[in-house]
Each structure stands twice: as structure tokens, then as C-alpha cells.
Design an enzyme around this catalytic site. Structure first.
Site, PDB file in Angstrom:
ATOM      1  CB  SER A  32      -1.493  67.758 118.428  1.00 48.61           C
ATOM      2  OG  SER A  32      -2.543  68.259 119.676  1.00 48.61           O
ATOM      3  CG  ASP A 337       1.398  66.357 126.411  1.00 43.80           C
ATOM      4  OD1 ASP A 337       0.150  66.348 126.791  1.00 43.80           O
ATOM      5  OD2 ASP A 337       1.792  66.101 125.479  1.00 43.80           O
ATOM      6  CG  HIS A 340      -1.446  66.089 123.534  1.00 46.62           C
ATOM      7  ND1 HIS A 340      -0.193  66.919 123.616  1.00 46.62           N
ATOM      8  CD2 HIS A 340      -1.955  66.653 122.266  1.00 46.62           C
ATOM      9  CE1 HIS A 340      -0.492  68.054 122.775  1.00 46.62           C
ATOM     10  NE2 HIS A 340      -1.314  68.013 122.008  1.00 46.62           N
TER      11      HIS A 340
END
Length: 380
Positions: A32, A337, A340
Site C-alpha cells: 500500500s 490514517d 499510512h
């Protein structure tokens, strides 16, 4: 939600004039931290990722693109510095794949991806939130696209491999995180060589195909990830770094992974001295932000910008769920968040990497020094 809209995103918004002698494209593998839209093609599934929903993407794209941030990632800024458009997600061109798509470069990174295959976690009794594309699966997708396109024009494809930058990672962080979420700390160290050997295996196979320039990012400072700090909270102040509030033992583990990764890269360089194999120090590129956020105009770096309606964050991150609350100015935050980073933090990391401060051997700046329009260099 229709993932096909990614195909129509205005990619030119990043584009900078091409510079003769620079790399022509980027191929990327990872999770990610560098997924630019592959996981987004699962948004219609029964259990979609939170990155499928607003406020992900709000700062730059003004809509979700599958990036796990409020805007651009390190990979986006790196492509921008080379005068290249964003690296297109493989799944956006998987159907009707062409030679032109291959020559432009491809991103195989998928949010949640691991270095080790799913079978390893199943055998270890770890339940993953969804079936993930491991590094091996990503490489196989690349190899299939390479074989299908290049069978009719091997010389042209070889030229593409030689003139492209291949980025392998960051990968492995999720392997460790899944064990951390399960509170199986004592097993972490035994995973490291397994993870690094898988990374090395893919690197060697890419070299065998003819790749000449590879960048291999390190693990980020896991001890500075707010959800992990929250998960392992303790009243013992000695476990936290007084300079930044990060968990010392978890950052030491990240450094152990990075040391072992560097040793493996040294061995590969001996075997393939003609290859440009570059270690990218994500750890210290991020730590300079955590250690001195005010130097960059940021607030306390462990505060989370995107939280749930109660102001909390958890695993998985509640950002993107109903009632999400977003901070007034994400450009002042490091954590987006709780897992990240924000676009602002990624841009700062990318800047220090592009200028060679955190690459070994140092990444050549010859292309970048002539690219005076680069936003990254304007930050210096």
C-alpha cells in the site's frame, strides 16, 4: 463504484518534460505504500478496502484512486522527478494489454501485499483480511505480461528493461504487521530471512531477464506507526523514544530487517557487478521527519489526520468509513490514517531520496539536475 474511472484520470497533471538520457519508465512491486490503483479494482467486492472511499485522495485527486493517502505517494513524486507520468496500475491495462502499455512501465503493487505467499500465513495460523497479491504473484504478473508482449519483439523489450528503473518494495512490512496484530512478537525475527530471501529471489530473476537498474526500499520505522503504538501501549516510558514517542523495540526490529536486507544486496552486487542495485533508506528518510517535524512545518508526527467519528483509529483503519473526521490541514500532518502517511510526508521522503541523501550507492542526479521544473527540487 466503478474502478474503470482510473483509466480516465488526467495523468498529464504530473507530466514534466522528458529529459534525454533519463530512464524511460518505471516498474514497481510493493504494497500500500506504492499502490497507485491496483487494489481499487476490488472495490466492488463484498469487503472493499477503506481506500476505496473518500476522504482518501481528497487533497490532490479530489476523489479516491486506490492510493492509501490523501494524495500522492513517494512513487508518484519519484516518477515526477524523472519527468515521467504516474506509473500506471497493472490492473488498469490488464485487459487488452499492449506493447505500448509495457513500454510505459507498470505498477504491480497492491495494498495489503506480502513478501511471503498466502500459504505461509495459512500454515502459520494467521488469518489475513483478504487474499493478497504476494511479491511472487506480482512478479508472475510481470513475467506473463513480459512474455506475452515481448515474444514477437525481444530486442525492443530488452531495451525497455535496460532503460527502466525497477523498484522492488517496500515489501515485507505487512508480513510483520500481520504477526504483530496477532500479538506474536516472539516470531518476528524468524520471518526476516524468509522475507528477504523472497525479495532477493525476485531481484535475481529480474536481473536474469536483463534488468540493469533496481531500487530496493527499506522497511519504514514500524515503531512510529500510531496503530502499532496504540496496540502495544504501556505505562513503561522507557519503551518509547523520548525524542519522537516511537516504540524503540519495534524500530530496532525495522533496523534489523534493513541491516539484513543490505547484507543480501551486497551479496547480489558481488554476483552481478554490472547491475545498478540501489538501497533506498526509507527508514531514515522518515525518521528525520519524526525526529524534527517542526523543521518541516509539521505538527507532532504521531497525531492522526483521518479518524472515526469518536476521534479514534484502529486496525483496520476506520478512515473512509461513515462519520470519518479529517483534520483541517493534512499538509501539517505526518500520519494520514494511523498506518499510512500524508502526501506532505511522502513528498518530504521523496525529496530526500531523489537528492541522493538516502540511497546507496547514490542515485544519479544527472537527469534531475537539468529538470528545473521539478517540484521536488524546488523544496530544497
Amino acid at each position: 463504484m466503478d474502478p474503470s474511472f482510473i483509466l480516465h484520470l488526467p495523468c498529464f497533471i504530473f507530466f514534466l518534460p522528458s529529459v534525454l538520457g533519463c530512464y524511460t519508465s518505471i516498474f514497481n512491486f510493493g504494497d500500500s505504500l506504492s499502490d497507485t490503483g491496483n487494489l481499487y479494482f476490488t472495490c466492488s467486492s463484498p469487503n472493499p478496502s477503506h481506500a476505496c472511499f473518500f476522504p482518501y485522495g481528497e487533497t490532490f485527486f479530489h476523489l479516491p484512486t486506490g492510493r492509501f493517502s490523501n494524495g500522492r505517494l513517494v512513487l508518484d513524486f519519484f516518477a515526477m522527478s524523472l519527468g515521467l507520468p504516474p506509473v500506471q496500475p497493472y490492473r488498469s491495462v490488464e485487459q487488452g494489454f499492449t506493447a505500448e502499455d509495457f513500454q510505459k512501465g507498470l505498477n504491480f503493487a497492491v495494498g495489503g501485499a506480502t513478501a511471503l505467499d498466502l500459504s505461509f500465513f495459512q500454515q502459520s495460523g494467521i488469518n489475513l483480511p483478504r487474499a493478497v497479491d504476494s511479491l511472487r504473484i506480482q512478479f508472475n504478473s510481470f513475467n506473463q505480461s513480459y512474455s506475452s508482449i515481448c515474444a514477437s519483439s525481444p530486442p525492443k523489450c530488452k531495451d525497455t528493461l535496460k532503460s527502466s528503473v525497477f523498484i522492488v518494495g517496500e515489501i515485507g512490512g505487512n508480513d510483520y504487521a500481520y504477526f504483530l496484530y496477532d500479538k506474536r512478537i516472539e516470531e518476528l525475527k524468524s520471518l526476516v530471512l524468509l522475507v528477504i530471501n523472497e525479495i532477493a529471489s525476485v531481484i535475481l530473476e529480474l536481473i536474469e531477464l536483463g534488468v540493469e537498474t533496481l531500487m530496493v526500499p527499506s522497511n519504514i520505522p514500524m515503531g512510529c506507526i500510531p496503530v502499532l503504538i496504540q496496540l502495544y501501549k504501556t505505562s513503561d516510558d522507557s519503551q518509547f523514544d523520548p525524542q519522537n514517542g516511537c516504540l524503540k523495540w519495534l524500530n530496532k526490529f525495522s533496523e534489523y530487517h534493513n541491516q539484513q536486507l543490505q547484507q543480501q544486496l551486497k551479496r547480489i552486487r558481488v554476483l552481478h557487478p554490472h547491475v545498478h542495485l540501489i538501497y533506498v533508506d526509507y527508514f531514515n528518510a522518515a525518521m528525520r521527519i519524526y525526529n524534527a517535524p517542526k523543521d518541516f512545518g509539521l505538527i507532532e508526527p504521531l497525531q492522526v489526520c483521518c479518524v472515526d467519528k469518536n476521534g479514534s483509529y484502529s486496525i483496520p483503519t476506520p478512515c473512509g468509513t461513515a462519520g470519518t473526521i479529517v483534520c483541517d490541514d493534512p499538509s501539517k500532518y505526518v500520519s494520514w490514517d494511523g498506518i499510512h502517511l500524508t502526501e506532505a510526508a511522502y513528498e518530504l521522503m521523496a525529496t530526500s531520496i531523489v537528492n541522493g541523501s538516502f540511497t546507496f550507492p547514490q542515485f544519479s542526479l544527472s537527469c534531475l539536475q537539468r529538470n528545473t521544473s521539478s517540484q521536488l527540487l524546488q523544496l530544497q
